[in-house]
Motif scaffolding. Sequence first.
Motif, PDB file in Angstrom:
ATOM      1  N   MET A   1       0.837  -1.192   0.000  1.00 49.12           N
ATOM      2  CA  MET A   1       0.000   0.000   0.000  1.00 49.12           C
ATOM      3  C   MET A   1       0.876   1.249   0.000  1.00 49.12           C
ATOM      4  SD  MET A   1      -3.242  -0.567   0.001  1.00 49.12           S
ATOM      5  CE  MET A   1      -4.173  -2.051  -0.010  1.00 49.12           C
ATOM      6  N   GLN A   2       0.356   2.269  -0.634  1.00 51.54           N
ATOM      7  CA  GLN A   2       1.026   3.562  -0.694  1.00 51.54           C
ATOM      8  C   GLN A   2       0.164   4.595   0.037  1.00 51.54           C
ATOM      9  OE1 GLN A   2       2.870   4.409  -4.722  1.00 51.54           O
ATOM     10  NE2 GLN A   2       1.182   3.052  -5.325  1.00 51.54           N
ATOM     11  N   ARG A   3       0.834   5.551   0.660  1.00 56.70           N
ATOM     12  CA  ARG A   3       0.127   6.615   1.380  1.00 56.70           C
ATOM     13  C   ARG A   3       0.634   7.961   0.886  1.00 56.70           C
ATOM     14  NH1 ARG A   3       1.074   8.932   7.076  1.00 56.70           N
ATOM     15  NH2 ARG A   3      -0.980   9.747   7.629  1.00 56.70           N
ATOM     16  N   TYR A   4      -0.310   8.864   0.573  1.00 61.08           N
ATOM     17  CA  TYR A   4       0.032  10.196   0.085  1.00 61.08           C
ATOM     18  C   TYR A   4      -0.715  11.236   0.914  1.00 61.08           C
ATOM     19  CZ  TYR A   4       1.403   7.515  -4.027  1.00 61.08           C
ATOM     20  OH  TYR A   4       1.976   6.606  -4.880  1.00 61.08           O
ATOM     21  N   ILE A   5      -0.037  12.346   1.169  1.00 59.23           N
ATOM     22  CA  ILE A   5      -0.645  13.495   1.823  1.00 59.23           C
ATOM     23  C   ILE A   5      -0.499  14.678   0.871  1.00 59.23           C
ATOM     24  CG2 ILE A   5      -0.620  15.047   3.818  1.00 59.23           C
ATOM     25  CD1 ILE A   5      -1.381  12.162   4.553  1.00 59.23           C
ATOM     26  N   LEU A   6      -1.614  15.357   0.615  1.00 53.68           N
ATOM     27  CA  LEU A   6      -1.615  16.481  -0.325  1.00 53.68           C
ATOM     28  C   LEU A   6      -2.300  17.686   0.302  1.00 53.68           C
ATOM     29  CD1 LEU A   6      -2.581  13.668  -2.105  1.00 53.68           C
ATOM     30  CD2 LEU A   6      -1.623  15.177  -3.806  1.00 53.68           C
ATOM     31  N   PHE A   7      -1.927  18.881  -0.183  1.00 53.15           N
ATOM     32  CA  PHE A   7      -2.494  20.125   0.332  1.00 53.15           C
ATOM     33  C   PHE A   7      -3.051  20.984  -0.799  1.00 53.15           C
ATOM     34  CE2 PHE A   7       0.526  18.835   3.556  1.00 53.15           C
ATOM     35  CZ  PHE A   7      -0.205  19.023   4.718  1.00 53.15           C
ATOM     36  N   LEU A   8      -4.067  21.746  -0.448  1.00 51.00           N
ATOM     37  CA  LEU A   8      -4.723  22.673  -1.360  1.00 51.00           C
ATOM     38  C   LEU A   8      -5.456  23.696  -0.504  1.00 51.00           C
ATOM     39  CD1 LEU A   8      -5.869  23.176  -4.377  1.00 51.00           C
ATOM     40  CD2 LEU A   8      -7.816  21.862  -3.598  1.00 51.00           C
ATOM     41  N   ASP A   9      -5.603  24.897  -0.990  1.00 48.19           N
ATOM     42  CA  ASP A   9      -6.389  25.906  -0.278  1.00 48.19           C
ATOM     43  C   ASP A   9      -7.738  26.088  -0.949  1.00 48.19           C
ATOM     44  OD1 ASP A   9      -4.454  26.388   1.600  1.00 48.19           O
ATOM     45  OD2 ASP A   9      -3.831  28.318   0.785  1.00 48.19           O
ATOM     46  N   LEU A  10      -8.687  26.508  -0.135  1.00 47.54           N
ATOM     47  CA  LEU A  10      -9.964  26.972  -0.654  1.00 47.54           C
ATOM     48  C   LEU A  10      -9.911  28.493  -0.716  1.00 47.54           C
ATOM     49  CD1 LEU A  10     -12.419  24.748   1.416  1.00 47.54           C
ATOM     50  CD2 LEU A  10     -11.763  24.472  -0.983  1.00 47.54           C
ATOM     51  N   LYS A  11     -10.713  29.073  -1.570  1.00 51.65           N
ATOM     52  CA  LYS A  11     -10.836  30.520  -1.576  1.00 51.65           C
ATOM     53  C   LYS A  11     -11.336  30.938  -0.198  1.00 51.65           C
ATOM     54  CE  LYS A  11     -11.531  30.648  -6.525  1.00 51.65           C
ATOM     55  NZ  LYS A  11     -12.465  30.844  -7.634  1.00 51.65           N
ATOM     56  N   ASP A  12     -10.765  32.000   0.317  1.00 52.45           N
ATOM     57  CA  ASP A  12     -11.036  32.406   1.699  1.00 52.45           C
ATOM     58  C   ASP A  12     -12.360  33.163   1.800  1.00 52.45           C
ATOM     59  OD1 ASP A  12     -10.631  32.582   4.365  1.00 52.45           O
ATOM     60  OD2 ASP A  12      -9.008  34.065   4.267  1.00 52.45           O
ATOM     61  N   ASP A  13     -13.446  32.416   1.627  1.00 54.84           N
ATOM     62  CA  ASP A  13     -14.796  32.968   1.652  1.00 54.84           C
ATOM     63  C   ASP A  13     -15.681  31.957   2.395  1.00 54.84           C
ATOM     64  OD1 ASP A  13     -17.605  33.156   0.811  1.00 54.84           O
ATOM     65  OD2 ASP A  13     -16.922  34.631  -0.663  1.00 54.84           O
ATOM     66  N   PRO A  14     -16.203  32.321   3.563  1.00 58.16           N
ATOM     67  CA  PRO A  14     -16.980  31.356   4.359  1.00 58.16           C
ATOM     68  C   PRO A  14     -18.143  30.709   3.602  1.00 58.16           C
ATOM     69  CG  PRO A  14     -16.501  33.308   5.662  1.00 58.16           C
ATOM     70  CD  PRO A  14     -16.061  33.607   4.247  1.00 58.16           C
ATOM     71  N   GLU A  15     -18.830  31.450   2.754  1.00 57.64           N
ATOM     72  CA  GLU A  15     -19.944  30.873   2.003  1.00 57.64           C
ATOM     73  C   GLU A  15     -19.451  29.840   0.990  1.00 57.64           C
ATOM     74  OE1 GLU A  15     -23.530  29.666   0.907  1.00 57.64           O
ATOM     75  OE2 GLU A  15     -23.127  30.967   2.612  1.00 57.64           O
ATOM     76  N   LEU A  16     -18.374  30.155   0.295  1.00 63.49           N
ATOM     77  CA  LEU A  16     -17.802  29.189  -0.658  1.00 63.49           C
ATOM     78  C   LEU A  16     -17.311  27.941   0.064  1.00 63.49           C
ATOM     79  CD1 LEU A  16     -15.837  31.498  -3.127  1.00 63.49           C
ATOM     80  CD2 LEU A  16     -18.035  30.356  -3.499  1.00 63.49           C
ATOM     81  N   ILE A  17     -16.725  28.111   1.223  1.00 58.20           N
ATOM     82  CA  ILE A  17     -16.250  26.961   1.998  1.00 58.20           C
ATOM     83  C   ILE A  17     -17.430  26.079   2.403  1.00 58.20           C
ATOM     84  CG2 ILE A  17     -15.179  26.265   4.183  1.00 58.20           C
ATOM     85  CD1 ILE A  17     -13.278  28.730   3.796  1.00 58.20           C
ATOM     86  N   ARG A  18     -18.524  26.697   2.842  1.00 57.63           N
ATOM     87  CA  ARG A  18     -19.733  25.917   3.186  1.00 57.63           C
ATOM     88  C   ARG A  18     -20.244  25.148   1.970  1.00 57.63           C
ATOM     89  NH1 ARG A  18     -20.623  30.103   6.754  1.00 57.63           N
ATOM     90  NH2 ARG A  18     -21.682  31.454   5.266  1.00 57.63           N
TER      91      ARG A  18
END
Length: 111
Positions: free
Chosen positions: A1-18
């Motif tokens: 098995m392989q394990r990967y950890i990745l990162f990404l940001d969301l646009k900093d807008d509470p409504e978009l995050i919801r």
Amino acid sequence: MQRYILFLDLKDDPELIREYEKYHESIPAEIEESIVSSGIKSMQIFRFENRLCMEIIANDNFSFAQKGEMDSLNPAVQAWETLMLNYQKTIPGTPTGAKWALAHTIFSLPK
């Protein structure tokens, strides 16, 4: 098995995050099938503020190149990725053409 950890940001807008989280409460069956058929056994996404961290556990045959090729030929995945672009933004240092940045292990216990 392989394990990967990745990162990404969301646009900093509470409504978009919801909205983004709402979409992930129940992803379309075609998207789930594309994940599973690529050899991914488990996937989790965590959020802190607007930063996302994704853990992927995949079989030994999994490759991001093969997953990318499969996704490029799948209209449902392309539509999903286009929709998700409304919410996501890359973090500094993300390779050109990629959305998620792959983390490298610097410590592990047990060794």
